[in-house]
Design a protein around this motif. Structure first.
Motif, PDB file in Angstrom:
ATOM      1  N   ASN A 115       0.713  -1.213   0.164  1.00 27.68           N
ATOM      2  CA  ASN A 115       0.082   0.076  -0.160  1.00 27.68           C
ATOM      3  C   ASN A 115       1.085   0.997  -0.079  1.00 27.68           C
ATOM      4  OD1 ASN A 115      -2.066   1.833   0.182  1.00 27.68           O
ATOM      5  ND2 ASN A 115      -2.155   1.498   2.326  1.00 27.68           N
ATOM      6  N   GLY A 116       0.929   1.872  -1.284  1.00 23.12           N
ATOM      7  CA  GLY A 116       1.893   3.048  -1.281  1.00 23.12           C
ATOM      8  C   GLY A 116       3.134   2.823  -1.588  1.00 23.12           C
ATOM      9  N   SER A 117       3.734   1.697  -2.099  1.00 20.65           N
ATOM     10  CA  SER A 117       5.129   1.514  -2.443  1.00 20.65           C
ATOM     11  C   SER A 117       5.242   0.259  -3.439  1.00 20.65           C
ATOM     12  CB  SER A 117       6.103   1.322  -1.293  1.00 20.65           C
ATOM     13  OG  SER A 117       5.637   0.097  -0.501  1.00 20.65           O
ATOM     14  N   ILE A 118       6.245   0.290  -4.429  1.00 25.28           N
ATOM     15  CA  ILE A 118       6.763  -0.755  -5.322  1.00 25.28           C
ATOM     16  C   ILE A 118       7.949  -0.904  -4.975  1.00 25.28           C
ATOM     17  CG2 ILE A 118       6.514  -1.511  -7.619  1.00 25.28           C
ATOM     18  CD1 ILE A 118       4.158   0.173  -8.003  1.00 25.28           C
ATOM     19  N   ILE A 119       8.449  -2.203  -4.860  1.00 25.21           N
ATOM     20  CA  ILE A 119      10.086  -2.538  -4.955  1.00 25.21           C
ATOM     21  C   ILE A 119      10.163  -3.604  -6.056  1.00 25.21           C
ATOM     22  CG2 ILE A 119      11.513  -3.632  -3.703  1.00 25.21           C
ATOM     23  CD1 ILE A 119       9.934  -3.185  -0.930  1.00 25.21           C
ATOM     24  N   THR A 120      11.398  -3.432  -6.825  1.00 22.91           N
ATOM     25  CA  THR A 120      11.418  -4.192  -8.058  1.00 22.91           C
ATOM     26  C   THR A 120      12.773  -5.028  -7.754  1.00 22.91           C
ATOM     27  OG1 THR A 120      12.323  -2.571  -9.396  1.00 22.91           O
ATOM     28  CG2 THR A 120      10.025  -2.566  -9.477  1.00 22.91           C
ATOM     29  N   LEU A 121      12.893  -5.956  -7.968  1.00 24.70           N
ATOM     30  CA  LEU A 121      14.247  -6.712  -7.623  1.00 24.70           C
ATOM     31  C   LEU A 121      14.710  -7.330  -8.900  1.00 24.70           C
ATOM     32  CD1 LEU A 121      13.360  -8.754  -4.434  1.00 24.70           C
ATOM     33  CD2 LEU A 121      15.300  -7.002  -4.734  1.00 24.70           C
ATOM     34  N   ASP A 122      16.040  -6.945  -9.359  1.00 28.79           N
ATOM     35  CA  ASP A 122      16.612  -7.516 -10.460  1.00 28.79           C
ATOM     36  C   ASP A 122      17.154  -8.917 -10.228  1.00 28.79           C
ATOM     37  OD1 ASP A 122      17.526  -7.631 -13.079  1.00 28.79           O
ATOM     38  OD2 ASP A 122      19.003  -6.112 -13.085  1.00 28.79           O
ATOM     39  N   ALA A 123      17.480  -9.562 -11.246  1.00 30.12           N
ATOM     40  CA  ALA A 123      18.315 -11.155 -11.261  1.00 30.12           C
ATOM     41  C   ALA A 123      19.274 -11.037 -10.061  1.00 30.12           C
ATOM     42  CB  ALA A 123      18.876 -11.336 -12.626  1.00 30.12           C
TER      43      ALA A 123
END
Length: 224
Positions: free
Chosen positions: A70-78
């Motif tokens: 809720n209110g954030s997005i975290i993206t993770l690379d390989a």
């Protein structure tokens, strides 16, 4: 047929809806994956699942993962990893991008604390090949380390020596026979991560610079 005969079924149905609603309330983060990803050492089966406080996410080679809250997005690379905590993540190795839409959030990377306030912000974190990089893509973030606290303005970076745990090679998630089914509790979604090689190149380019508005060590503007 008398309506009374349906009452037990209606009651069960209502309980099921209540359980789903409770689950949705408890589920604060949703993990979405592409490729090979593990949660607490167990391979994820499916394309998404809820995650909870204390869950450790590891992304394998040629894979990506995202966590939406809720209110954030975290993206993770390989070849990246982190331990999730509501409003606070402990980043491991690899590269991640954290986007906050005004919800306070804190990330810790090799002892450095990166905090978001109530203004939207987007920050790239990277710890690999001996180089740690914090780069503000939009908005600003507060950086707290042993030497003090500083503000990292948009377009500026902070480079430090990376963790020795992130120089031994890529993260290799352990795949077990028992897999995690895509049902649990959390409300979050994931997007694909940014390229890790660019992060390392940027880190080497900015190492030694000083950030705008910074009261401590090397922060510097991104080099085009």
């Amino acid at each position: 047929m008398s309506a009374s005969r349906f009452r037990p079924f209606i009651a069960v149905f209502c309980l099921a809806l209540l359980s789903i609603a409770t689950l949705a309330e408890d589920a604060k983060a949703i993990l979405s994956i592409s490729g090979r990803v593990t949660v607490n050492g167990k391979a994820v089966q499916g394309s998404s699942m809820p995650i909870f406080d204390g869950d450790r996410i590891e992304v394998g080679p040629d894979s990506t993962a995202g966590i939406t809250t809720n209110g954030s997005i975290i993206t993770l690379d390989a070849n990246s990893s982190l331990t999730y905590q509501r409003g606070n993540v402990n980043f491991g190795c690899g590269t991640a991008i954290l986007s906050a839409s005004g919800t306070p959030m804190t990330a810790v990377i090799n002892g450095i604390q990166v905090s978001f306030g109530t203004q939207p912000a987007k920050v790239q974190l990277s710890d690999k090949d001996g180089v740690l990089l914090v780069k503000t893509l939009s908005g600003s973030a507060e950086i707290k380390e042993a030497s003090g606290t500083s503000a990292l303005a948009e377009g500026f970076s902070l480079a430090r020596s990376g963790s020795t745990n992130c120089t031994a090679g890529p993260t290799s998630p352990t795949t077990e026979a028992k897999t995690v089914k895509p049902h649990s509790n959390s409300t979050t979604y994931i997007l694909v991560g940014a390229g890790a090689a660019g992060a390392v190149g940027a880190a080497l380019a900015v190492a030694g610079g000083k950030g705008k508005g910074s009261n401590t060590g090397p922060t510097s503007p991104s080099v085009p």
